[in-house]
Design an enzyme around this catalytic site. Structure first.
Site, PDB file in Angstrom:
ATOM      1  N   GLU A 266     -33.876  13.496  12.814  1.00 47.40           N
ATOM      2  CA  GLU A 266     -33.658  14.662  11.958  1.00 47.40           C
ATOM      3  C   GLU A 266     -34.851  15.063  11.101  1.00 47.40           C
ATOM      4  O   GLU A 266     -34.995  16.232  10.750  1.00 47.40           O
ATOM      5  CB  GLU A 266     -32.448  14.404  11.039  1.00 47.40           C
TER       6      GLU A 266
ATOM      7  N   SER B  68      29.632  -5.679 -14.173  1.00 50.57           N
ATOM      8  CA  SER B  68      29.571  -6.811 -15.105  1.00 50.57           C
ATOM      9  C   SER B  68      28.206  -7.487 -15.171  1.00 50.57           C
ATOM     10  O   SER B  68      27.993  -8.369 -16.016  1.00 50.57           O
ATOM     11  CB  SER B  68      30.615  -7.857 -14.717  1.00 50.57           C
TER      12      SER B  68
END
Length: 620
Positions: free
Chosen positions: A92, A385
């Site tokens: 590149e 309960s």
């Protein structure tokens, strides 16, 4: 003709730009003023790429990779393989370390090709220009964008070192299939870290960013190989590799081994994401503001701000260390699935290490899927309960200074047209507190709450994290679990840990630490304890809880253990079945019922006890 003119125009402007900024030392004050203008209008400071975050179990193993559309694992420059740097620059930008942002030779060459092809396809962009485009601009092919790209590239070169630019570039470029950066690409395509890549594999990956769709290894592997070979040739031509190394890399067979995104333990992970919002909200002050919000709109706005804060952090590469015990989690899921089978019954459980005040397992339902409705912490049901130890018995012992052997009145009770019934309509007289507890006599519990007052009983619940209790709940039916909205199995299990910690509540959590990518702690819970009742009261409660599983309503949950105790809960018409209990080291809670409440068949009314026993016997 228009394209030729445009290309010529841009070449002239680029030449002028280069002349002004890089070649002349004349009119220095003028140039400096231009630089000030650029600094003011084109800022490249504080560049930050989104990064993957990670969730870990208690042993430091990855359980979830956290990322959205961008899969990126950021590597500092020193950790990027040298082959990757050499391959990218050979392909590149071979003069990267010589130019100052753009390459006039490359631009000229691209200009000539564009003129020849009557196009704007060739840009002659350096790595710095490509980085500028990826970070700040679009990929539109126009003269204006190209000039803007040059200005940004110039600013990047002024702001950052060459190494930093390469670091940003190699972490930022796109490798197709939602993958960004060399490390994520290595793990996605080869299922290993980039430091373990061969030269050929590195060149293969570095072929992709030039044209990610064309060089996509999953659809156009041959095209990728062609560019890989070209990159290797360029590396050889620029003396980055020897001839032997070049030829060896050309001959290497490339075999893809796709890595998978870690996304395990959906029940636990979903809860952790919920707790993460709470933790960040607590430390950053959002939770307090949300609680004080004057209007629903103000509350929604604050909730959105808190959520945005979490999302921002998750894009910064944080790590979330949790207390997940994968053995316990897997066992809990397996037991629930096996015992419930294909029935419509649902169950949720939470397991807490009360020694360390950590949630080690939590389930959201029989076949839970990530981010679905989570029955472990989002389902609010009447506790029956199972609320008695917290609301009635421990507060009663504490206030009245009695023991399990003290007498209580279990005879019929009536007040203001409220007349609770015992199971089966049974009638009792004076019994010991232990007997009333282990057999869950309703008349005794209601009378005891009446003696100490509902307000006094509820004052003890303030220490816990019951999020949906309200003042209207402070009535006698609450002694039997009659609440407006109910409680979650996680809330109940958290509260019951107090019996395992001598009456001190420590607010158990799933998250141990949230850390940044450098390992610094960003967030952690304050686990300072708060005494809810005395050690003496707690001792009496633990004896009664033990007798529930040896002689009382929870006998089917019993197994041999150093300590074992708990409390059952059943709501009207058997819509909900509960058991919250503990061993020496762990507190576990189980809820069983239908999503749309309806009576549970007689044959299934002990399933919750069987599930709890099966889970806890495999909990170390």
């Amino acid at each position: 003709m228009r394209i030729i003119t445009g290309n010529l125009f841009i070449l002239i402007l680029i030449s002028l730009f280069s002349f002004l900024f890089l070649k002349t030392s004349q009119e220095w004050n003028n140039v400096q003023s231009i630089q000030e203008f650029l600094d003011e209008n084109i800022s490249v400071s504080n560049v930050q790429l989104s990064e993957n975050s990670t969730m870990y179990d208690k042993d430091g193993k990855v359980i979830v990779d956290i990322y959205g559309e961008m899969n990126r694992i950021y590597l500092p420059y020193d950790h990027i393989p040298s082959y990757a740097v050499d391959a990218i620059l050979a392909a590149e930008d071979q003069t990267f370390f010589q130019h100052q942002g753009f390459d006039m030779k490359g631009i000229t060459r691209a200009f000539l090709i564009n003129v020849q092809n009557q196009s704007l396809d060739q840009g002659g962009s350096t790595v710095t220009q490509q980085l500028a485009r990826n970070l700040f601009l679009t990929h539109e092919k126009s003269f204006e964008r190209k000039l803007t790209e040059l200005l940004y590239a110039y600013q990047l070169e002024k702001q950052y070192t060459k190494e930093k630019i390469l670091e940003l570039y190699l972490n930022g470029i796109y490798f197709q299939n939602g993958v960004y950066g060399i490390e994520a690409a290595s793990r996605f395509y080869f299922n290993k870290p980039s430091k373990e890549l061969t030269l050929a594999e590195t060149a293969f990956l570095c072929a992709i960013p030039n044209n990610p769709q064309r060089f996509n290894p999953l659809t156009n592997k041959e095209e990728t190989h062609i560019r890989k070979n070209w990159i290797l040739e360029k590396m050889y031509e620029t003396n980055k590799i020897s001839k032997d190394t070049y030829e060896e890399a050309l001959g290497e067979t490339i075999t893809l081994s796709l890595g998978k995104k870690m996304d395990g333990y959906p029940d636990y992970a979903t809860y952790v994401f919920h707790e993460l919002e709470l933790l960040i909200g607590e430390v950053d002050g959002y939770n307090q503001k949300i609680a004080r919000a004057a209007t629903p709109e103000a509350k929604d706005e604050l909730l959105a701000l808190r959520k945005n804060r979490v999302e921002t952090l998750l894009q910064q590469g944080i790590t979330i260390e949790t207390a997940l015990d994968t053995h316990i989690q897997n066992n809990a899921k397996g037991v629930i699935g096996d015992l419930l089978g294909n029935s419509d019954l649902e169950a949720a459980t939470a397991i807490i290490d009360h020694r360390n005040h950590e949630i080690v397992a939590i389930t959201g339902g029989k076949n839970y899927r990530k981010f679905d409705f989570h029955r472990g912490y989002q389902a609010y049901r009447q506790p029956g309960s199972s609320i008695k130890p917290l609301l009635v018995f421990a507060p009663y012992i504490e206030k009245m200074n009695v023991t399990e052997k003290s007498p209580v009145d279990a005879s019929p009770f009536r007040k203001n047209n409220y007349q609770p019934q015992n199971f089966g309509g049974a009638v009792y007289g004076n019994v010991t507190m232990e007997q009333a507890f282990k057999h869950s006599y309703n008349t005794a519990a209601v009378r005891m709450l009446d003696i100490i007052s509902p307000e006094h009983g509820f004052a003890y619940l303030d220490a816990f994290e019951f999020s949906r209790l309200n003042p209207e709940d402070m009535i006698l039916p609450a002694a039997l679990g009659g609440l407006t909205h109910g409680v979650s199995v996680l809330e109940m299990t958290q509260a019951f840990t107090t019996f395992g910690t001598d009456g001190v509540y420590h607010s158990p959590r799933a998250i141990r630490y949230v850390k940044d990518k450098h390992g610094h702690i960003l967030y952690t819970w304050n686990k300072a304890g708060k005494e809810v009742w005395s050690q003496e009261t707690n001792h009496e409660m633990k004896k009664m809880l033990r007798r529930v599983v040896t002689e009382g309503t929870g006998r089917q949950a019993h197994f041999n253990a150093t300590y074992l105790g708990g409390k059952t809960g059943t709501t009207n018409n058997y819509h909900d079945l509960w058991f919250i209990g503990a061993t020496e080291h762990y507190t576990g809670g189980i809820w069983l019922g239908y999503d749309q409440p309806k009576p549970i068949a007689n044959r299934n009314r002990s399933l919750h006890l069987q599930i709890w026993r099966s889970i806890m016997t495999q909990t170390p």
